[in-house]
Design a protein around this motif. Structure first.
Motif, PDB file in Angstrom:
ATOM      1  N   GLU A   1      -7.647 -12.055   4.654  1.00  0.00           N
ATOM      2  CA  GLU A   1      -8.844 -12.339   3.862  1.00  0.00           C
ATOM      3  C   GLU A   1      -9.127 -11.192   2.884  1.00  0.00           C
ATOM      4  OE1 GLU A   1     -10.251 -14.924   3.353  1.00  0.00           O
ATOM      5  OE2 GLU A   1     -12.242 -14.467   2.563  1.00  0.00           O
ATOM      6  N   THR A   2      -8.961  -9.967   3.358  1.00  0.00           N
ATOM      7  CA  THR A   2      -9.147  -8.803   2.478  1.00  0.00           C
ATOM      8  C   THR A   2      -8.126  -8.841   1.345  1.00  0.00           C
ATOM      9  OG1 THR A   2     -10.139  -7.433   4.176  1.00  0.00           O
ATOM     10  CG2 THR A   2      -8.991  -6.255   2.423  1.00  0.00           C
TER      11      THR A   2
ATOM     12  N   THR B   1       0.841  -1.212   0.000  1.00  0.00           N
ATOM     13  CA  THR B   1       0.000   0.000   0.000  1.00  0.00           C
ATOM     14  C   THR B   1       0.871   1.256   0.000  1.00  0.00           C
ATOM     15  OG1 THR B   1      -0.127  -0.174   2.395  1.00  0.00           O
ATOM     16  CG2 THR B   1      -1.999  -1.037   1.159  1.00  0.00           C
TER      17      THR B   1
ATOM     18  N   VAL C   1     -10.417  -9.657  -7.140  1.00  0.00           N
ATOM     19  CA  VAL C   1     -11.117  -8.597  -7.879  1.00  0.00           C
ATOM     20  C   VAL C   1     -10.179  -7.919  -8.888  1.00  0.00           C
ATOM     21  CG1 VAL C   1     -12.088  -6.267  -7.599  1.00  0.00           C
ATOM     22  CG2 VAL C   1     -12.890  -8.124  -6.165  1.00  0.00           C
ATOM     23  N   LEU C   2      -8.937  -7.694  -8.476  1.00  0.00           N
ATOM     24  CA  LEU C   2      -7.982  -7.026  -9.376  1.00  0.00           C
ATOM     25  C   LEU C   2      -7.787  -7.845 -10.655  1.00  0.00           C
ATOM     26  CD1 LEU C   2      -5.226  -5.800  -6.865  1.00  0.00           C
ATOM     27  CD2 LEU C   2      -6.899  -4.385  -8.054  1.00  0.00           C
TER      28      LEU C   2
ATOM     29  N   THR D   1      -1.856  -3.276   7.705  1.00  0.00           N
ATOM     30  CA  THR D   1      -3.138  -2.584   7.890  1.00  0.00           C
ATOM     31  C   THR D   1      -4.375  -3.380   7.458  1.00  0.00           C
ATOM     32  OG1 THR D   1      -2.483  -1.427   5.885  1.00  0.00           O
ATOM     33  CG2 THR D   1      -2.437  -0.159   7.917  1.00  0.00           C
ATOM     34  N   TYR D   2      -4.195  -4.360   6.594  1.00  0.00           N
ATOM     35  CA  TYR D   2      -5.353  -5.112   6.111  1.00  0.00           C
ATOM     36  C   TYR D   2      -5.243  -6.584   6.529  1.00  0.00           C
ATOM     37  CZ  TYR D   2      -6.508  -1.070   3.231  1.00  0.00           C
ATOM     38  OH  TYR D   2      -6.838   0.188   2.807  1.00  0.00           O
ATOM     39  N   SER D   3      -6.386  -7.254   6.501  1.00  0.00           N
ATOM     40  CA  SER D   3      -6.394  -8.662   6.885  1.00  0.00           C
ATOM     41  C   SER D   3      -6.003  -9.548   5.707  1.00  0.00           C
ATOM     42  CB  SER D   3      -7.785  -9.053   7.382  1.00  0.00           C
ATOM     43  OG  SER D   3      -8.700  -8.963   6.305  1.00  0.00           O
TER      44      SER D   3
ATOM     45  N   LYS E   1      -9.352 -11.349  -1.223  1.00  0.00           N
ATOM     46  CA  LYS E   1     -10.514 -10.877  -1.998  1.00  0.00           C
ATOM     47  C   LYS E   1     -10.106  -9.779  -2.989  1.00  0.00           C
ATOM     48  CE  LYS E   1     -13.809 -11.519   1.784  1.00  0.00           C
ATOM     49  NZ  LYS E   1     -14.406 -10.736   2.872  1.00  0.00           N
ATOM     50  N   ILE E   2      -9.275  -8.877  -2.518  1.00  0.00           N
ATOM     51  CA  ILE E   2      -8.861  -7.770  -3.399  1.00  0.00           C
ATOM     52  C   ILE E   2      -8.061  -8.291  -4.589  1.00  0.00           C
ATOM     53  CG2 ILE E   2      -7.326  -5.742  -3.551  1.00  0.00           C
ATOM     54  CD1 ILE E   2      -8.386  -4.825  -0.867  1.00  0.00           C
TER      55      ILE E   2
ATOM     56  N   ARG F   1      -0.930  -4.544 -10.391  1.00  0.00           N
ATOM     57  CA  ARG F   1      -2.255  -5.072 -10.056  1.00  0.00           C
ATOM     58  C   ARG F   1      -2.152  -6.216  -9.046  1.00  0.00           C
ATOM     59  NH1 ARG F   1      -6.267  -1.577 -11.301  1.00  0.00           N
ATOM     60  NH2 ARG F   1      -5.324  -0.193 -12.807  1.00  0.00           N
ATOM     61  N   VAL F   2      -1.353  -5.958  -8.046  1.00  0.00           N
ATOM     62  CA  VAL F   2      -1.179  -6.927  -6.955  1.00  0.00           C
ATOM     63  C   VAL F   2      -1.293  -6.144  -5.659  1.00  0.00           C
ATOM     64  CG1 VAL F   2       0.379  -8.615  -5.900  1.00  0.00           C
ATOM     65  CG2 VAL F   2       0.414  -8.290  -8.376  1.00  0.00           C
ATOM     66  N   PHE F   3      -1.989  -6.721  -4.696  1.00  0.00           N
ATOM     67  CA  PHE F   3      -2.215  -6.037  -3.428  1.00  0.00           C
ATOM     68  C   PHE F   3      -1.548  -6.820  -2.303  1.00  0.00           C
ATOM     69  CE2 PHE F   3      -4.835  -5.422   0.423  1.00  0.00           C
ATOM     70  CZ  PHE F   3      -4.812  -4.041   0.527  1.00  0.00           C
TER      71      PHE F   3
ATOM     72  N   ASN G   1     -10.993  -7.628 -12.818  1.00  0.00           N
ATOM     73  CA  ASN G   1     -11.143  -6.343 -13.508  1.00  0.00           C
ATOM     74  C   ASN G   1     -10.130  -6.168 -14.630  1.00  0.00           C
ATOM     75  OD1 ASN G   1     -13.355  -5.644 -12.049  1.00  0.00           O
ATOM     76  ND2 ASN G   1     -12.257  -4.356 -10.587  1.00  0.00           N
TER      77      ASN G   1
END
Lengths: 312, 219
Positions: free
Chosen positions: A234-235, A158, A242-243, A230-232, A238-239, A223-225, A246
């Motif tokens: 699981e999030t 991030t 979606v990436l 800060t994020y879990s 999921k992200i 396009r990789v998160f 899309n």
């Protein structure tokens, strides 16, 4: 002849680059870069007002790669193969840093990642040693490819999208006189070696394909998160799903246009006229800072936002 | 740079085109544009990293869903008084709105379009046609002011050995209005009369940076 060139070389004999500090070095460092590029036969253009691109450089070269790194062609034909000379252009973003513990620390934001491979980062180490300076010169495509080839991704955290992902892996080893990124060699981007790479006429001759390839690399890496702290988990999962969806969906450009249209309509229906106008006004502000080169968070930008707010 | 060149340079800048100078008589104009349709590409514009929606620069109330300006915000929702105002993605189908867990985590950091969330990214898709490809487009420009539509080449004081890529903008001031004509220097072989002038600087910009048959969706 090429082997004898000292590059870069301080063009300003009365002062050493290391005598400047963070506050007063901007002008002199860009001038240092400019004079050195001119020595290699590049025509150099500087911005009329401050922008994200610090210099545009042009050179007439043989399309078959016969032009030496320090050569400037004057005629219309290559003296070696007689091919029609072409003019190549590069868009240079300069980052000047002083080594700290032999590390060249710098930040690139998402707005610095362009998919035109003529975009070049020139990382200028102004005190590799007291009397020695180095350029690390790398096109955006080579930069992306380096990370892809070596299974690294500084674009996933991030912090990259926040704009504060300081990269501290570019290192100079004074014992071996070599530059590396982590354990990977970066000598191929150093000084004349880097200049030879960006002088490759194939970049210009195959520009359409080169742009497509650069975009593919940018998508693969950007396009990789990565969740960070800060994020879990699981999030993150999921992200990333979606990436990828899309990326595939928007390979049909109409889909993203439709989405944006429907969201604009949604906002219009769910807000009052003044708020909708405020949104449009902010967009005008973004257009303004695009040309002025200011950052959204800069003092000038904040003043502009304040002025806009007062006029609402 | 003389005043005439400066005037043209500022006119380009006002129209979103950047100017680059060297020691020569001419300068460069440059712009980052969509490779497909030619529309401007704004690296300062941000979009949702998750769904591609353009940043609307609005707060949204998590409780009642109303939007409000970020420049005028008092920190509380104008509609319901809630203090849960976040820079949320306005797309109802974005995962940051549809998935409660993602929404909660994003809003704890101020919402998708708050920089702290790390869920926004510089423009990736063209505003007009949705293409993901952009490129720099630039031209070498020489400017000359003329006093009549009848152009005498020897009076233009053109540089020698010009490249094929050098464009000449001729400006003519008549009755307090300035008109423009554009041609390539390499194509000037004999004196000529200009019959079709461009009447506004916007036409000059459109000559170099045309938008190709598309209607912009510009939020």
């Amino acid at each position: 002849m090429t082997d004898e060139i000292i590059f870069p070389k301080n063009p300003f004999e009365d002062v050493n680059p290391s005598e400047f500090n963070k506050l007063n070095k901007k002008h002199v460092t860009e001038d240092f870069v400019e004079e050195n590029l001119k020595r290699l036969g590049w025509e150099v253009f500087r911005p009329f007002n401050d922008t994200g691109i610090d210099r545009i450089i042009m050179k007439r070269v043989c399309p078959n790669g016969h032009t030496k790194v320090d050569e400037q062609l004057h005629g219309d034909a290559c003296p070696i193969c007689n091919a029609q000379v072409i003019e190549i252009r590069r868009f240079i973003q300069v980052k000047t840093r002083q080594l700290k513990n032999n590390i060249f620390g710098f930040t690139l934001k998402s707005k610095d990642i362009r998919v035109d491979p003529r975009h070049v980062y020139l990382l200028y180490s102004d005190n590799t040693s007291n009397d020695k300076q180095d350029f690390l010169i790398i096109s955006v495509k080579d930069y992306l490819k380096f990370f892809d080839d070596n299974h690294m991704n500084p674009f996933a955290p991030t912090s990259f999208r926040k704009g504060n992902n300081k990269l501290n892996s570019l290192r100079y080893n004074p014992n071996t006189d070599k530059w590396s990124w982590g354990r990977h060699d970066w000598e191929m981007f150093r000084n004349l070696e880097g200049m030879k790479r960006i002088q490759d006429p194939n970049i210009d001759l195959n520009l359409d394909n080169e742009i497509i390839e650069t975009r593919a690399l940018a998508n693969k890496l950007q396009r990789v998160f990565a969740k960070g702290s800060t994020y879990s988990k699981e999030t993150e999962r999921k992200i990333n799903q979606v990436l990828q969806q899309n990326l595939s969906l928007y390979s049909d450009p109409k889909k993203i246009v439709q989405l944006r249209k429907s969201v604009e309509e949604y906002i219009k229906q769910n807000t009052d006229e003044v708020t909708f106008a405020s949104m449009k006004k902010y967009f005008e502000f973004i257009k303004t800072i695009e040309v002025s080169g200011a950052d959204e968070d800069s003092k000038e930008s904040k003043e502009l936002i304040k002025e806009m707010s007062e006029n609402e | 740079m003389n005043n005439q060149d400066k005037s043209i340079a500022y006119a380009f800048i006002a129209n979103g085109v950047q100017i680059y100078l060297n020691e020569g008589d001419y300068f460069l104009i440059s712009k980052l544009i969509c490779s497909n349709c030619g529309d401007s590409w704004y690296m300062n514009l941000t979009e949702c990293f998750l769904c591609g929606t353009i940043n609307p620069f609005l707060f949204r109330c998590e409780d009642c869903g109303s939007f409000q300006s970020i420049t005028k915000s008092s920190g509380k929702c104008n509609n319901c008084g809630s203090s849960k105002l976040y820079m949320m993605c306005p797309n109802p189908d974005c995962i940051s709105n549809k998935d409660e867990e993602v929404k909660k985590e994003a809003n704890e950091l101020g919402g998708c379009f708050n920089k702290n969330s790390g869920l926004l990214i510089a423009q990736q898709y063209c505003l007009t046609c949705g293409s993901q490809y952009h490129r720099y487009k630039n031209y070498k420009i020489l400017v000359r002011t003329i006093d009549s539509p009848n152009v005498v080449i020897s009076k233009l004081d053109l540089p020698e050995n010009v490249s094929d890529e050098l464009y000449l903008i001729l400006r003519l001031k008549e009755d307090d209005k300035i008109k423009y004509h554009i041609c390539k220097v390499s194509e000037l072989t004999k004196d000529f009369e200009i019959k079709n002038f461009m009447n506004s600087f916007k036409d000059v910009v459109n000559y170099f940076y045309p938008l190709l048959n598309t209607k912009r969706q510009d939020i």
